[in-house]
Structures are given as structure tokens and as C-alpha cells.
Design an enzyme around this catalytic site. Structure first.
Site, mmCIF file in Angstrom:
data_model
loop_
_atom_site.group_PDB
_atom_site.id
_atom_site.type_symbol
_atom_site.label_atom_id
_atom_site.label_comp_id
_atom_site.label_asym_id
_atom_site.label_seq_id
_atom_site.Cartn_x
_atom_site.Cartn_y
_atom_site.Cartn_z
ATOM 1 N N ASP A 138 1.062 -1.288 0.189
ATOM 2 C CA ASP A 138 -0.056 0.197 0.154
ATOM 3 C C ASP A 138 1.181 1.393 -0.048
ATOM 4 O OD1 ASP A 138 -2.556 1.627 0.379
ATOM 5 O OD2 ASP A 138 -2.967 1.644 2.262
ATOM 6 N N ASN B 99 -2.834 4.346 13.044
ATOM 7 C CA ASN B 99 -4.061 2.942 12.768
ATOM 8 C C ASN B 99 -3.931 1.762 12.451
ATOM 9 O OD1 ASN B 99 -7.226 3.052 12.821
ATOM 10 N ND2 ASN B 99 -6.613 2.129 10.613
ATOM 11 N N ASP C 139 -2.084 10.136 9.618
ATOM 12 C CA ASP C 139 -2.534 9.242 8.879
ATOM 13 C C ASP C 139 -3.867 8.610 9.504
ATOM 14 O OD1 ASP C 139 -2.088 7.938 6.062
ATOM 15 O OD2 ASP C 139 -3.296 6.052 7.546
ATOM 16 N N GLU D 257 -5.114 14.222 9.048
ATOM 17 C CA GLU D 257 -5.275 13.073 7.501
ATOM 18 C C GLU D 257 -7.074 12.670 7.842
ATOM 19 O OE1 GLU D 257 -5.633 10.184 3.870
ATOM 20 O OE2 GLU D 257 -5.466 10.019 5.667
ATOM 21 N N ASP E 152 -2.848 9.509 -3.228
ATOM 22 C CA ASP E 152 -4.431 8.771 -3.252
ATOM 23 C C ASP E 152 -5.522 9.084 -4.473
ATOM 24 O OD1 ASP E 152 -3.937 7.404 -0.936
ATOM 25 O OD2 ASP E 152 -4.727 8.938 0.407
#
Ligand code: BGC
Length: 571
Positions: A73, A115, A213, A255, A323
Site C-alpha cells: 500500500d 491506525n 494518517d 488526515e 491518493d
């Protein structure tokens, strides 16, 4: 290529408000410059281009993850928070980057993904194989995948559920993103300690800020939807308190892809602050909507809705990033209109958004590129550029997922666009070779050689913005006009009050026409009746605001003005 940089003393200027006055530049290390010929960009390559970035007027770099990772990713799948992926370089090169950036008064902000980790992270490997061990409770495990049905799936193109069964532990683990990115369990205090430890590590190396993030998703609950739940805010407050105490002057950037009222919660309050900055997700798609609808109404509405934020905090404004151009913050009706205008080929879509770069989105229209940048640099907040957009780089929708707009930076018309000396087949992604955006045509070298190129235009507008502190620190008030296609606002700064070296008071009128034909418009400025107006670029005098507070201007197709509002001439 050499760039003449302004002479300056080494080291950073000590300005606690630096992030409110800065122009940020998102640079993917993998995509910028390959210094060792292995086909992948690296820290050495980035260090070699700091002069270019300084010449452009960049004050701070935002660097997406460069840590150890299986790269499933784009590096947002971290396997070890403290080591750098060898493809990208070494910790010594990272130190050198920080030092050399600071010598140029340029700050370094790194991405901080807390996260989730990669499933290749040692913590996850131990968690799955040893449930009673020290990492057993580091992730969110469950015997059922039926929990928290209200929590939406974000990567709808690839994932059907936020739960995946792990055959080793024989339980389901929770993940907000890809199924190879298990969420950390923030109900476990040991996870907080581990995260704080990593923050101290990177800030200790001299990093000036962290982009937090996916920050809304730290905690889940039976009652909520897993986005900005109260304990998530409690955690961010504790993180901020630690940073303020141990690393004053460093910043946290949220974000949070949410509506204004929800994003604003990530600033916290003056007594209990959270982040210094937050990206402005609601404004971004509305810039693109206005360009095609020829209507300023949606932007006006969202600017009026954008709630007050605590003293000293700032929005991060952007047009594009690594993104997809997310359309989560617009209604279904507007989303369909945007798909029709900007993603007419299904390959251009990704999840709830559009995976294209700025120039192709705007069909390479110079007028639209200038108008979009003029908004980016005039709206309230600090602008974030995405590497390559300053030269109008293209994309490759035949590449998977968001790689479409992560191709190598185009420096020259030479082999691999001057990005790398490797065999072209070895590059991490191919360079753009399309008809319009081919690297033979679109590259830094050729744009440096043309005084009217987009690159020179962007550099000029950055420098004009930076010489008017009202853009960074001032208020923004939308003013009324008599034309639906025209957005007008006043940026007003009262001055710092400091006798020497303080910032001067200033008012700037910004007018943008989204009309696809020239227009004449009357703008209401009742507080500035009788004031002369001067163009910020060339200094030319414009019509004076009438005694009735109105001024009529004519604007060419999709154009803008930034006008200094002078002191009214009375009597
Ligand atoms: C990053 C994405 C990433 C996701 C999962 C995001 O918010 O910007 O690039 O895929 O987090 O880590």
C-alpha cells in the site's frame, strides 16, 4: 541543472507560526529521483533536489512513509516503524536530509501511520501466534465478524468487510483499510506506549511534523461509527501534550476525511489542543466542481460553513495528493456529476474517487491550471502541492490502483525522464509516455527553458503569496457579487503589532471567475468604499471601489485577480 538559491544563514528560523506561512510539497521518495540506479527513488536523490525545491519556494516537505514495508500500500503498510526500507536509503541519509533541509530553512514532515501496521510487522506476527504473549492484545481480535456493522468499508473496490479471518490465531482481526493492514488496538495502554516511543524516535531525529494518517479511525465502539470517537480525541490530546512539552515547535497534521464540523474537532480547543493543522477535505472537490459547473455557489456554501478554528491552528489546502481525488465529501448528485466530467472512463475511478493527476483532470487547460492554483494559494490555510503538478505531469490509468498518479518525476527528456539511469524495464513504475504528457515534452528542464511555462508561473505565484502574510495568517470573508460564476473573498490581516520585524496589516481582494466566457461582475465591498485597488502581480491600479462600496471588474475566461485594497481616498 543548477539553481541559484538565496543566501541564508544555516538553520531554521525560529517562528512558532511557521506552518501557517509555509508552502508544503508532498514528495514520494520512491518517485522523485533514483540516485543509485536501481530503478527506485531514494533519499540520496531527494537530497540532490533540495536546491530545486528551494528555488520553487517550498518551505516544508511532506514525505509519505519510507519505513520498512512489504510495499503493498505504497508504504502505508509498515513492518517496522524505526527502520527505513533499504530501497529508500539509510538512517544516516535521513539525518542528512533533515540537516540539509534545515540549512535551507525547509522543514520535514513525515507520515505517521498509527491506525494500523502491515501484517508483516513483528507485533502482528507475535499477536497471531501467541495470544497470551506481550503482543497478544496489540490488535483488535474477535470470534465473530458480525461486530460493528455501522462501520463503513473504506476501500470498497477491494474489501467486502472490515474483518478478516486469521488461520493462525483462528479469530477475526479488524482492519479499516486493506486486509493486510490490521488495526492496532488503542484500548491497550501498551499500544499507546509503543506509539509514543516511535514519535519520540522520529522527532528526536529532528523531524518538524507528523501527518497523522487515518487519524479518525483509532477507536471503535458499539454505539459509534468508528470515526472520531471520544477516546480517539482523548488520545490525540495526550499526544499533543507530549509533543508540546518535549518537542515544542513541531506540528501534528490531521488526515481526517470528514465534514467541517467533524474535522474541526481534531484541532481540539485552546485549553486542550489536538492537531495544529488538518487537511481541508470538504473544500477540495468543490474547487473541481466549480470549474465545470461554472458556479461558485457550492464553494461559497462550504466556505461559509467552515467553522472557526482555535487560534494558532491552520487548514491544509490541496488539489491533489498521492491518493484518489476523494468524493466522499460531496452529495450523490454532485458525485455523479463529477464522475461524468472527470472520470468518464471507469478506469479513472477508484473506491469513491478519481485516480487522476491534476493536469489530465483539467484536460491540460492552462487557464484552469492557473485558476485552480490561484485558489489553492489564496484560500484560508497552507497550500500542499503534489510532486510533478508544478510541471503539469500526466498519469497512467492502465496502472493499478493509485499508482496511476505515482509515476517517476519527469526531470529531462533523456532516458527514464532523468529520474534514473536503470534499465527502463527495472523502474518501480514506467514513466509517462502518453501523447500529451510524454516526458519528452513535459519535464523540468524544458519548462525551465521557457519563461512562460507552468513551472515558472507556479514559482512566481508561490513567491507572490509568500510576500503577503495575509494569505497565511489573515481571515477570509466571502463577499457578494452579482454573478453566479464568480467567487470573491477578502483576506484580511490586522498586523502582528510588533514594531520591528513584525508582519504588516493588509487586506487583499481575491476574485475568481469560473465562467467559460469573459464576464463583467460587480463586487460589494461596503467596508472599503473609496479604496483604490492594485494588482498584486504587476502593481497596476484597478478601478477604485465606489462610494457606494461597489466595484465593477471584467474577467477573462476562467481567470482571477488578487488585488491589494488600499486606504480609501476621501475628501
Ligand atoms: C493514505 C493512503 C493509505 C491509507 C491506509 C491513507 O489515508 O493516505 O494512501 O492507503 O491511509 O494506510
Amino acid at each position: 541543472m543548477t539553481f541559484t538559491a538565496p543566501i541564508q544563514l544555516p538553520g531554521l528560523t525560529l517562528d512558532p507560526q511557521w506552518y501557517r506561512k509555509s508552502v508544503f510539497y508532498e514528495v514520494m521518495v520512491r518517485s522523485f529521483v533514483d540516485s543509485n540506479g536501481d530503478g527506485t527513488g531514494d533519499l540520496g536523490g531527494l537530497i540532490g533536489k533540495l536546491d530545486y525545491l528551494q528555488w520553487l519556494g517550498v518551505d516544508a516537505l511532506w514525505i509519505p512513509p519510507i519505513f520498512s514495508s512489504p510495499m503493498r500500500d505504497g508504504g502505508y503498510d509498515i513492518a517496522d516503524y524505526k527502520s527505513i526500507l533499504p530501497d529508500f536509503g539509510t538512517i544516516d541519509e535521513f539525518r542528512e536530509l533533515v540537516t540539509k533541509a534545515h540549512e535551507r530553512n525547509m522543514r520535514i514532515v513525515i507520515d505517521f501511520v498509527i491506525n494500523h501496521t502491515s501484517d508483516a510487522h513483528e507485533w502482528f506476527q507475535q499477536s497471531r501466534s501467541d495470544p497470551d504473549g506481550p503482543y497478544g492484545d496489540f490488535y483488535v481480535w474477535s470470534d465473530t465478524d458480525e461486530k460493528w456493522k455501522d462501520i463503513r468499508v473504506i476501500f470498497v473496490d477491494t474489501e467486502e468487510s472490515n474483518w478478516t479471518f486469521d488461520p493462525v490465531r483462528r479469530q477475526f482481526f479488524f482492519h479499516r483499510f486493506f486486509s493486510h493492514q490490521p488495526d492496532l488496538n488503542f484500548n491497550n495502554p501498551a499500544v499507546h506506549d509503543a506509539v509514543f516511543d516511535v514519535v519520540r524516535h522520529w522527532l528526536g531525529l529532528g523531524v518538524d511534523g507528523l501527518r497523522l494518517d487515518a487519524i479518525p479511525y483509532l477507536y471503535e465502539s458499539d454505539e459509534g461509527n468508528g470515526e472520531g470517537e471520544p477516546p480517539t480525541h482523548e488520545f490525540v490530546k495526550r499526544l499533543r501534550a507530549m509533543v508540546d512539552q518535549e518537542f515544542p515547535g513541531r506540528v501534528l497534521i490531521a488526515e481526517a476525511n470528514q465534514w467541517p464540523q467533524e474535522v474541526v474537532a481534531f484541532f481540539g480547543t485552546e485549553e486542550e489542543p489536538e492537531c495544529h493543522m488538518a487537511f481541508d477535505f470538504p473544500v477540495m472537490p468543490r474547487i473541481f466542481y466549480s470549474l465545470r459547473s461554472q458556479s461558485a455557489a457550492e464553494l461559497e456554501r462550504i466556505l461559509a460553513e467552515t467553522v472557526d478554528i482555535p487560534e494558532g491552528s491552520a487548514w491544509g489546502v490541496f488539489l491533489r495528493n498521492h491518493d484518489e481525488l476523494t468524493l466522499e465529501m460531496v452529495s450523490e448528485e454532485y458525485r455523479q456529476a463529477m464522475y461524468g466530467w472527470y472520470a468518464y472512463d471507469p478506469r479513472m475511478r477508484s473506491n469513491i474517487g478519481i485516480r487522476r493527476r491534476l493536469a489530465p483532470l483539467l484536460d491540460n487547460s492552462r487557464a484552469e491550471l492557473e485558476l485552480a492554483h490561484a485558489l489553492l494559494f489564496a484560500l484560508k490555510g497552507s497550500p500542499f502541492l503534489y510532486y510533478g503538478d508544478e510541471i503539469g505531469m500526466g498519469d497512467n490509468i492502465w496502472l493499478p490502483d493509485r499508482d496511476a498518479s505515482r509515476t517517476p518525476m519527469q526531470w529531462t527528456p533523456d532516458r527514464n525522464a532523468g529520474f534514473s539511469t536503470a534499465d527502463p524495464g527495472k523502474l518501480y513504475l514506467p514513466v509517462i509516455q502518453s501523447l500529451v504528457y510524454n516526458y519528452n515534452l513535459v519535464n523540468v528542464e524544458s519548462q525551465l527553458a521557457q519563461s512562460r511555462s507552468l513551472l515558472h508561473w507556479v514559482r512566481n505565484v508561490i513567491h507572490v503569496r509568500k510576500s503577503h502574510v495575509a494569505f497565511g495568517l489573515g481571515s477570509l470573508e466571502v463577499v457578494s457579487t452579482n454573478h453566479d460564476s464568480v467567487l470573491a473573498f477578502v483576506r484580511d490581516y490586522e498586523g502582528s503589532g510588533a514594531p520591528f520585524g513584525g508582519d504588516a496589516a493588509e487586506s487583499i481582494l481575491c476574485v475568481f471567475s469560473f465562467a467559460h466566457n469573459p464576464v463583467s461582475v460587480t463586487v460589494q465591498l461596503p467596508e472599503h468604499a473609496g479604496a483604490p485597488l492594485y494588482d498584486l502581480f504587476g502593481g497596476a491600479e484597478f478601478p477604485t471601489v465606489g462610494e457606494d462600496g461597489a466595484v465593477t471588474l471584467t474577467l477573462a475566461t476562467q481567470s482571477f485577480y488578487w488585488l491589494h485594497i488600499g486606504t480609501p481616498r476621501r475628501g
